[in-house]
Design a protein around this motif. Structure first.
Motif, PDB file in Angstrom:
ATOM      1  N   UNK A   5       0.854  -1.181   0.000  1.00 19.42           N
ATOM      2  CA  UNK A   5       0.000   0.000   0.000  1.00 19.42           C
ATOM      3  C   UNK A   5       0.893   1.235   0.000  1.00 19.42           C
ATOM      4  N   UNK A   6       1.034   1.877  -1.142  1.00 19.72           N
ATOM      5  CA  UNK A   6       1.883   3.063  -1.245  1.00 19.72           C
ATOM      6  C   UNK A   6       1.264   4.209  -0.478  1.00 19.72           C
ATOM      7  N   UNK A   7       2.051   5.080   0.145  1.00 25.80           N
ATOM      8  CA  UNK A   7       1.493   6.221   0.873  1.00 25.80           C
ATOM      9  C   UNK A   7       0.801   7.177  -0.074  1.00 25.80           C
ATOM     10  N   UNK A   8      -0.213   7.891   0.380  1.00 26.87           N
ATOM     11  CA  UNK A   8      -0.939   8.796  -0.499  1.00 26.87           C
ATOM     12  C   UNK A   8      -0.049   9.964  -0.916  1.00 26.87           C
ATOM     13  N   UNK A   9      -0.151  10.431  -2.153  1.00 25.97           N
ATOM     14  CA  UNK A   9       0.670  11.561  -2.586  1.00 25.97           C
ATOM     15  C   UNK A   9       0.236  12.842  -1.907  1.00 25.97           C
ATOM     16  N   UNK A  10       1.148  13.800  -1.898  1.00 25.57           N
ATOM     17  CA  UNK A  10       0.850  15.075  -1.243  1.00 25.57           C
ATOM     18  C   UNK A  10      -0.244  15.835  -1.980  1.00 25.57           C
ATOM     19  N   UNK A  11      -0.280  15.719  -3.286  1.00 18.73           N
ATOM     20  CA  UNK A  11      -1.267  16.424  -4.083  1.00 18.73           C
ATOM     21  C   UNK A  11      -2.572  15.630  -4.077  1.00 18.73           C
ATOM     22  N   UNK A  12      -3.634  16.222  -3.560  1.00 19.12           N
ATOM     23  CA  UNK A  12      -4.908  15.498  -3.480  1.00 19.12           C
ATOM     24  C   UNK A  12      -5.439  15.157  -4.861  1.00 19.12           C
ATOM     25  N   UNK A  13      -5.132  15.973  -5.860  1.00 12.65           N
ATOM     26  CA  UNK A  13      -5.626  15.697  -7.207  1.00 12.65           C
ATOM     27  C   UNK A  13      -4.997  14.438  -7.780  1.00 12.65           C
ATOM     28  N   UNK A  51     -13.028  -4.311   6.407  1.00 14.13           N
ATOM     29  CA  UNK A  51     -11.608  -4.456   6.730  1.00 14.13           C
ATOM     30  C   UNK A  51     -10.738  -3.932   5.594  1.00 14.13           C
ATOM     31  N   UNK A  52     -11.147  -4.179   4.356  1.00  9.66           N
ATOM     32  CA  UNK A  52     -10.398  -3.651   3.205  1.00  9.66           C
ATOM     33  C   UNK A  52     -10.453  -2.128   3.176  1.00  9.66           C
ATOM     34  N   UNK A  53     -11.608  -1.575   3.482  1.00 10.35           N
ATOM     35  CA  UNK A  53     -11.718  -0.111   3.526  1.00 10.35           C
ATOM     36  C   UNK A  53     -10.762   0.459   4.566  1.00 10.35           C
ATOM     37  N   UNK A  54     -10.663  -0.197   5.709  1.00  7.49           N
ATOM     38  CA  UNK A  54      -9.760   0.266   6.760  1.00  7.49           C
ATOM     39  C   UNK A  54      -8.319   0.314   6.274  1.00  7.49           C
ATOM     40  N   UNK A  55      -7.878  -0.732   5.608  1.00  9.16           N
ATOM     41  CA  UNK A  55      -6.486  -0.792   5.140  1.00  9.16           C
ATOM     42  C   UNK A  55      -6.243   0.242   4.046  1.00  9.16           C
ATOM     43  N   UNK A  56      -7.154   0.350   3.085  1.00 11.95           N
ATOM     44  CA  UNK A  56      -6.969   1.283   1.980  1.00 11.95           C
ATOM     45  C   UNK A  56      -6.997   2.731   2.459  1.00 11.95           C
ATOM     46  N   UNK A  57      -7.783   3.015   3.486  1.00  7.88           N
ATOM     47  CA  UNK A  57      -7.854   4.377   4.014  1.00  7.88           C
ATOM     48  C   UNK A  57      -6.744   4.660   5.032  1.00  7.88           C
TER      49      UNK A  57
END
Length: 300
Positions: A5-13, A51-57
């Motif tokens: 699970x890669x970290x979310x990018x800084x740019x929300x777009x 549980x998947x939603x928890x991990x993805x979020x």
């Protein structure tokens, strides 16, 4: 091992997939993960999705359900499907914070001196199962606060980062509060979701019992290794009787109303099936007189 699970990018777009093909590939990967977990956790499709939603979020979840409803299996299967690390901590009243985070120990060096070396605790993993978290006192529960909020652990004045995929799945029993320590609001705030794990329906529970019987048959010793009398008993135990299965499901999956408000989970149904299916007609007749009290079989 690459982070699943890669970290979310800084740019929300940039959170949106670049192309429709990327979105389709992501959906296919998620479907494969979901199917892999659902193939092991039977009858809990909604729980698997949450549980998947928890991990993805990149959040944390509190699993609430009676014993025997596949909470541990859910987290273990999810870690396996994602290719992530899995750790489990059984919370007890005598558990110390250092048992979770780790501790510095004094070791001898090759030069003849001594130095402190940090030994990481089970919290240094990807998916951490905090089993029966409300059985540990507040000081031990607080060992998770920094990790859940900041994804780091501070020991002896030094902060050590956790992985980007770090996720806590904590479990608690909603029908037994004796000897427990309720979670404070500050810790409940760290959880993204509270997932209620209920009983599977009758059809799913029959599938669970059938899988258990098939697994026992696959791992049963060969007849040649058993005495003649034992071979007869094993053969009788291998036969799956419809009446015994229905009795186990009826006892485990349809709890009688009690003060505790809960009946036995799938684990109790499986054990009742084992006792009724393998011990012959006499045991199955006794099963019809049994009742489920507090998750234990008791002759009534």
């Amino acid at each position: 091992m690459p982070d699943p699970l890669a970290p979310p990018p800084a740019d929300a777009a940039a959170l949106a997939p670049a192309t429709p093909a990327d979105a389709e590939r992501l959906a296919e990967r998620l479907a494969r993960v979901r199917d892999a977990v659902a193939s092991r956790v039977v009858g809990q499709e909604q729980v698997v999705d949450e549980a998947l939603v928890t991990v993805l979020a990149r959040g944390h979840a509190l699993l609430e359900g009676v014993p025997g409803t596949a909470k541990t299996l859910l987290v273990r299967a999810l870690a396996g499907a994602l290719g992530s690390g899995f750790g489990r901590v059984q919370f007890t009243p005598d558990l110390m914070p250092s048992d979770v985070t780790g501790v510095s120990v004094l070791r001898d060096t090759a030069e003849g001196g001594r130095r402190f070396e940090f030994v990481p605790g089970p919290i240094f993993t990807d998916l951490l199962l905090a089993d029966e978290i409300n059985r540990a006192p507040a000081k031990t529960q607080a060992a998770l606060l920094e990790a859940m909020a900041e994804r780091q652990v501070t020991v002896d004045g030094r902060s050590r980062p956790l992985g980007e995929a770090f996720t806590v799945f904590a479990t608690q029993n909603p029908v037994e509060f004796e000897g427990t320590y309720p979670l404070p609001e500050a810790q409940l705030d760290r959880f993204l979701l509270k997932i209620r794990v209920g009983y599977p329906d009758a059809e799913a529970e029959r599938a669970i019992l059938d899988r258990y019987a098939a697994a026992c048959a696959a791992h049963r010793p060969g007849d040649a290794a058993l005495p003649r009398r034992a071979r007869g008993g094993a053969a009788r135990g291998a036969r799956v009787r419809g009446a015994g299965r229905r009795e186990g499901v009826r006892a485990g999956g349809a709890p009688a109303p009690r003060a505790a408000g809960a009946g036995a989970g799938g684990r109790a149904a499986e054990r009742g099936r084992r006792a009724g299916g393998g011990a012959g007609s006499r045991a199955r007749a006794e099963m019809r007189r049994w009742s489920v009290v507090g998750g234990w079989w008791r002759v009534g």
